[in-house]
Design a protein around this motif. Structure first.
Motif, PDB file in Angstrom:
ATOM      1  N   ILE A  55      46.387 -52.446  53.184  1.00 49.36           N
ATOM      2  CA  ILE A  55      46.157 -51.182  53.991  1.00 49.36           C
ATOM      3  C   ILE A  55      44.961 -50.652  54.028  1.00 49.36           C
ATOM      4  N   ASP A  56      44.385 -50.195  52.704  1.00 53.24           N
ATOM      5  CA  ASP A  56      43.160 -49.582  52.304  1.00 53.24           C
ATOM      6  C   ASP A  56      42.612 -50.247  51.136  1.00 53.24           C
ATOM      7  N   PRO A  57      41.246 -50.764  51.290  1.00 57.86           N
ATOM      8  CA  PRO A  57      40.858 -51.262  50.137  1.00 57.86           C
ATOM      9  C   PRO A  57      40.832 -50.533  48.691  1.00 57.86           C
ATOM     10  N   ARG A  58      40.832 -49.265  48.681  1.00 60.79           N
ATOM     11  CA  ARG A  58      40.714 -48.279  47.646  1.00 60.79           C
ATOM     12  C   ARG A  58      42.039 -48.467  46.730  1.00 60.79           C
ATOM     13  N   ASP A  59      42.121 -48.034  45.566  1.00 58.13           N
ATOM     14  CA  ASP A  59      43.208 -48.466  44.713  1.00 58.13           C
ATOM     15  C   ASP A  59      44.390 -47.604  45.118  1.00 58.13           C
ATOM     16  N   GLY A  60      45.384 -48.402  45.460  1.00 58.02           N
ATOM     17  CA  GLY A  60      46.817 -47.584  45.853  1.00 58.02           C
ATOM     18  C   GLY A  60      46.953 -48.288  47.183  1.00 58.02           C
TER      19      GLY A  60
END
Length: 151
Positions: free
Chosen positions: A99-104
């Motif tokens: 959903i978002d490439p950042r962690d989490g």
């Protein structure tokens, strides 16, 4: 004052089937399976977690319909590895979604035999910094836990 979430009641229709799923398919530790007269309740804990699930036939457990729990979330350091492990144990899982490439921001999901749904979120930092350090994991079933940080 600390407020810790330590138990989530999961409504199921068959305690034995649920124990088999959560213990043998998901790898949760069976802390206890208690029979008390007409009542039965079992507590299972994901390895590395400070929160357990409870299933059974106590009045509070019967207030929710089996399968009505939605969106309980587990966290792992590696979603691909976790999904592959579950699929290898016969658990039907959704595809991984970023959903978002950042962690989490990476997730997949699955359901138990009653239809209770679970989300699995990837937080890579859990590999280096588990919420509960391995040396602090003194609880029911601690002798069965892995020395490796995991879900």
């Amino acid at each position: 004052m600390d407020w810790t979430l330590e138990v989530v009641i999961v409504p199921v229709s068959d305690v034995d089937r649920a124990i088999e799923f959560y213990r043998d398919r998901l790898g949760f530790v069976l802390d206890h399976d208690t029979h008390a007269g007409e009542h039965r309740f079992a507590q299972l804990t994901p390895v590395g977690s400070g929160c357990s699930i409870v299933i059974g036939t106590l009045p509070a457990q019967n207030e929710m319909a089996p399968g009505s729990l939605k969106g309980v979330q587990l966290v792992v350091a590696d979603a691909e590895e976790a999904r592959a492990e579950l699929v290898g144990r016969g658990v039907e899982c959704s595809e991984i979604q970023v959903i978002d490439p950042r962690d989490g921001g990476t997730f997949f999901g699955f359901q138990d035999p009653d239809g209770n749904s679970w989300a699995v979120q990837q937080i890579r930092d859990r590999a280096r910094h588990p919420l509960i350090p391995v040396e602090a994991r003194r609880r029911f079933g601690a002798e069965q836990e892995s020395a490796e940080p995991s879900a």
